[in-house]
Design an enzyme around this catalytic site. Structure first.
Site, PDB file in Angstrom:
ATOM      1  N   LYS A  55      44.236  36.284  38.015  1.00  0.00           N
ATOM      2  CA  LYS A  55      45.366  37.196  37.847  1.00  0.00           C
ATOM      3  C   LYS A  55      46.592  36.681  38.598  1.00  0.00           C
ATOM      4  CE  LYS A  55      42.995  41.637  37.198  1.00  0.00           C
ATOM      5  NZ  LYS A  55      42.872  43.013  37.727  1.00  0.00           N
ATOM      6  N   GLY A  87      36.770  36.872  33.589  1.00  0.00           N
ATOM      7  CA  GLY A  87      36.381  38.138  32.973  1.00  0.00           C
ATOM      8  C   GLY A  87      35.816  37.943  31.577  1.00  0.00           C
ATOM      9  N   TYR A  88      36.329  38.717  30.637  1.00  0.00           N
ATOM     10  CA  TYR A  88      35.841  38.675  29.252  1.00  0.00           C
ATOM     11  C   TYR A  88      36.589  37.647  28.394  1.00  0.00           C
ATOM     12  CZ  TYR A  88      33.749  43.123  30.652  1.00  0.00           C
ATOM     13  OH  TYR A  88      33.040  44.095  31.300  1.00  0.00           O
ATOM     14  N   GLN A 120      42.765  40.144  44.636  1.00  0.00           N
ATOM     15  CA  GLN A 120      42.127  38.979  45.243  1.00  0.00           C
ATOM     16  C   GLN A 120      41.629  38.022  44.164  1.00  0.00           C
ATOM     17  OE1 GLN A 120      39.334  41.394  47.656  1.00  0.00           O
ATOM     18  NE2 GLN A 120      40.210  40.393  49.457  1.00  0.00           N
ATOM     19  N   ASN A 180      42.094  35.182  41.760  1.00  0.00           N
ATOM     20  CA  ASN A 180      42.990  34.036  41.635  1.00  0.00           C
ATOM     21  C   ASN A 180      43.489  33.841  40.215  1.00  0.00           C
ATOM     22  OD1 ASN A 180      42.884  33.301  44.383  1.00  0.00           O
ATOM     23  ND2 ASN A 180      40.959  32.197  44.077  1.00  0.00           N
ATOM     24  N   LYS A 206      48.519  31.803  27.632  1.00  0.00           N
ATOM     25  CA  LYS A 206      47.847  33.010  28.107  1.00  0.00           C
ATOM     26  C   LYS A 206      48.879  34.058  28.505  1.00  0.00           C
ATOM     27  CE  LYS A 206      44.336  35.518  29.676  1.00  0.00           C
ATOM     28  NZ  LYS A 206      43.668  35.187  30.937  1.00  0.00           N
ATOM     29  N   ASP A 257      45.908  47.552  36.582  1.00  0.00           N
ATOM     30  CA  ASP A 257      44.546  47.903  36.224  1.00  0.00           C
ATOM     31  C   ASP A 257      44.399  47.547  34.760  1.00  0.00           C
ATOM     32  OD1 ASP A 257      42.043  48.821  37.217  1.00  0.00           O
ATOM     33  OD2 ASP A 257      42.229  50.547  35.903  1.00  0.00           O
TER      34      ASP A 257
END
Length: 207
Positions: A14, A157-158, A10, A12, A179, A71
């Site tokens: 990724k 994220g990081y 979910q 966006n 990216k 993951d």
């Protein structure tokens, strides 16, 4: 089976990375946001692969179509590989990027730059409905270091803390094309590309 692939996320950010790869090849790329009333998968695995398999197999069976799950996590050397599989919920609440980054910076408070090495890891699992024993699994990694101050406005994220010395940029300072080229997910996707079409054909031949 039509050329439809569901990305088990979910997130966006990724989804955008995966769409940039698969949509130009003519694939219809959907995410979990395109479906109503889907149960969540408890990521109870002890490794990246176990968690990715849980998601891929569950949603492939539920949605009756191929599903790609990932993951991913940040492994900081000084923290003995943490936050690892707990990266998304490092601060206790899933996907609270600001809180996760704040905890990481606190854990590394006072640690000099030469001891802030890190690895971003991704495991991808491509699953066909009702055939978990035939899951296709690939991995991707990228080395970097953790900054003491975030940089960049893109990513998630990081990304604002993960610095690539060769580019003199964080993940959050890269455009979408770069990216995909330099990220851990990009590396995993590159490892997926040479093998997934043959895998797909084998699955179709089995009916």
């Amino acid at each position: 089976m039509e050329k439809k692939l569901v990305i088990a996320t979910q997130n966006n950010g990724k989804a955008r990375e995966f769409r940039a790869v698969f949509e130009p090849a003519g694939w219809q790329v959907l995410t979990l946001n395109d479906f109503d009333h889907l149960a969540q998968v408890n990521e109870t695995g002890r490794t990246f692969e176990e968690n990715a398999r849980l998601k891929a197999d569950f949603f492939a069976a539920k949605l009756h179509c191929p599903v790609l799950a990932d993951d991913s996590g940040l492994q900081v050397t000084f923290l003995h590989g943490q936050p690892g599989i707990y990266s998304a919920r490092y601060a206790g609440v899933a996907h609270d990027d600001a809180a996760n980054n704040a905890r990481l910076l606190a854990e590394l408070g006072g640690v000099p730059a030469e001891q802030r090495q890190a690895n971003f890891h991704t495991t991808l699992v491509l699953a066909w409905p009702q055939r978990p024993e035939q899951d296709l699994v690939v991995n991707g990694d990228v080395k970097g270091e953790i900054l003491s101050v975030p940089r960049g406005e893109d990513g998630f994220g990081y990304d604002p803390l993960f610095y690539l010395a060769d580019l003199d940029k964080t993940f959050a300072e890269l455009n979408a094309i770069d990216k995909n080229k330099y990220s851990h997910r990009g590396a995993a996707i590159q490892n997926l590309l040479p093998v997934w079409q043959q895998w797909w054909q084998e699955q179709e031949q089995q009916g």
